[in-house]
Every structure is written in structure tokens, then in C-alpha cells.
Enzyme design. Structure first.
Site, mmCIF file in Angstrom:
data_model
loop_
_atom_site.group_PDB
_atom_site.id
_atom_site.type_symbol
_atom_site.label_atom_id
_atom_site.label_comp_id
_atom_site.label_asym_id
_atom_site.label_seq_id
_atom_site.Cartn_x
_atom_site.Cartn_y
_atom_site.Cartn_z
ATOM 1 N N GLN A 1 -15.075 34.576 -31.174
ATOM 2 C CA GLN A 1 -13.754 34.827 -30.610
ATOM 3 C C GLN A 1 -13.816 35.935 -29.562
ATOM 4 O O GLN A 1 -14.708 36.775 -29.587
ATOM 5 C CB GLN A 1 -12.777 35.207 -31.729
ATOM 6 C CG GLN A 1 -12.498 34.057 -32.684
ATOM 7 C CD GLN A 1 -11.565 34.470 -33.810
ATOM 8 O OE1 GLN A 1 -11.598 35.604 -34.277
ATOM 9 N NE2 GLN A 1 -10.726 33.537 -34.252
ATOM 10 N N CYS B 1 -14.485 40.360 -39.898
ATOM 11 C CA CYS B 1 -13.459 39.778 -40.763
ATOM 12 C C CYS B 1 -12.635 40.894 -41.399
ATOM 13 O O CYS B 1 -13.169 41.964 -41.714
ATOM 14 C CB CYS B 1 -14.137 38.924 -41.836
ATOM 15 S SG CYS B 1 -13.011 38.255 -43.048
ATOM 16 N N VAL C 1 -11.307 40.913 -33.525
ATOM 17 C CA VAL C 1 -11.355 39.473 -33.759
ATOM 18 C C VAL C 1 -12.201 39.245 -35.003
ATOM 19 O O VAL C 1 -13.021 40.092 -35.373
ATOM 20 C CB VAL C 1 -11.934 38.699 -32.552
ATOM 21 C CG1 VAL C 1 -10.959 38.745 -31.376
ATOM 22 C CG2 VAL C 1 -13.295 39.250 -32.145
ATOM 23 N N SER C 2 -12.028 38.077 -35.629
ATOM 24 C CA SER C 2 -12.667 37.833 -36.918
ATOM 25 C C SER C 2 -14.110 37.368 -36.823
ATOM 26 O O SER C 2 -14.893 37.566 -37.743
ATOM 27 C CB SER C 2 -11.864 36.796 -37.716
ATOM 28 O OG SER C 2 -10.554 37.260 -37.930
ATOM 29 N N THR C 3 -14.481 36.711 -35.733
ATOM 30 C CA THR C 3 -15.845 36.192 -35.608
ATOM 31 C C THR C 3 -16.448 36.575 -34.269
ATOM 32 O O THR C 3 -15.736 36.936 -33.322
ATOM 33 C CB THR C 3 -15.867 34.657 -35.722
ATOM 34 O OG1 THR C 3 -15.235 34.090 -34.562
ATOM 35 C CG2 THR C 3 -15.134 34.180 -36.966
#
Length: 199
Positions: free
Chosen positions: A13, A36, A8-10
Site C-alpha cells: 500500500q 498492521c 498503511v497496513s502492508t
């Protein structure tokens, strides 16, 4: 051995959906990343370093693995060289099957097309800069740091689908300097290809 990779990017999440699907598929080991796509991904690197012949890398979706189409194709190509297969559950891609291999070859063709389009956009941008009085040629005595950034700019443009403005921002360059550095790197690359001494 089925090896899963979830990202996941953050930090906010959640990985649960991906983990559930990877476990259902039968992954015996799952590498989890909260990072990211454009940054370094230590878990991805750790997974790649542990792959063995006969393993299968499994992801929930293609965009969880590659930061761009070209990067994705290069990664899966490296898996193939290691004797490792690749599965994307949500995209119905499985390189253990002939249909899956065909599908991924299509992706590879699109990646090559993408690379050519980026190159054309770069040249068009440089030509436009010259028309407006910005020649874009490199100045003599480019600093060591400038050379490093110039090569980084060229590599980033070719390996990523990020907008030019984003790459300029990442490298901390003005628009004019960014295109000047690109021009310098392309000229040096061409000189190297022709076997001429670097200036």
C-alpha cells in the site's frame, strides 16, 4: 509544531495520499509506518517519545492512529496529559477547538461502552462454556507461560475490538483454554482488588 503520522497496513500500500494531506496541513515532521495495526509500531512509539508541550499530532484519518477505539482514546488522552493537541483531517476532529474536544469526549464515552460490552461478552462466553460442561475455572499449578498468556488474553480482549477467535489464534490457544485462561486472569484480578493473597 505540527507532527504528522501516516500508516498503511502492508508494504504494497502507498502512503502518498496521507503524506500529501499532512503536508498541506503544515506538518513539519511526518512519521511514516508500514505496519498492521495489531503489531508493534516503532514509528508511532518514536513519535510519542519526541512530543513536546504545544505540539499537535495530525493524522489523515482516525484509523491510521489507533488499533481500536479504546486504544485511540488512550493515546489522545496521553497527548492531552503531555500538553499535546490532536487533529484528524478527514474526520474534522481538532482538540484545539471546543467543538473538537466535545467530539472526542463522545468518542471516549463510546470507548467506555465498548469496554463494558467486551466484559459482558467475556462473562457470557464463560457462562455458556460452563453450561456445556466446561467449567472454565483455572487448574491448579498453571505454568508460568500459561499465566503470561492468561494476562495477555485478558488485556487483548479489553484493549482491542478484534474478534475472540482472532485473539485465540494470535495467542495459539484452543477455545476451551482461551476461556479458561480468561477466567483465571479475571479471578486473580478480583483477588488483587480485594487485597487477598494470590493463589
Amino acid at each position: 509544531m505540527n507532527i504528522g503520522y501516516a500508516r498503511v497496513s502492508t508494504q504494497d500500500q502507498k502512503l502518498e495520499v496521507q503524506l500529501t494531506e499532512l503536508e498541506k496541513y503544515g506538518c513539519e515532521s511526518i512519521f511514516k509506518e508500514k505496519q498492521c495495526a495489531i503489531k508493534e509500531r516503532p514509528e508511532l512509539e518514536r513519535m510519542v517519545n519526541q512530543l513536546r508541550v504545544g505540539d499537535t499530532v495530525v493524522v489523515w484519518k482516525l484509523d491510521r492512529l489507533g488499533r481500536s477505539l479504546r486504544h485511540l482514546v488512550n493515546l489522545v488522552g496521553s497527548f492531552k496529559d503531555q500538553g499535546v493537541d490532536f487533529v484528524s483531517i478527514n474526520d474534522n476532529i481538532d482538540t484545539t477547538t471546543s467543538q473538537g474536544r466535545l467530539m472526542f469526549n463522545l468518542f471516549a464515552s463510546f470507548a467506555e461502552f465498548e469496554r463494558e460490552m467486551i466484559s459482558e461478552r467475556t462473562k457470557a462466553g464463560l457462562a455458556n462454556a460452563r453450561r456445556h460442561g466446561r467449567k472454565g475455572g483455572r487448574k491448579p499449578g498453571l505454568s508460568k507461560e500459561g499465566k503470561i498468556k492468561a494476562w495477555a488474553a485478558l488485556k487483548r480482549v479489553r484493549d482491542s475490538d478484534a474478534p475472540m477467535s482472532q485473539i485465540q489464534k494470535e495467542l495459539g490457544l484452543s477455545k476451551a483454554t482461551f476461556y479458561r485462561y480468561l477466567k483465571w486472569a479475571e479471578e486473580e484480578e478480583e483477588l488483587n482488588r480485594k487485597g487477598r493473597k494470590k493463589r
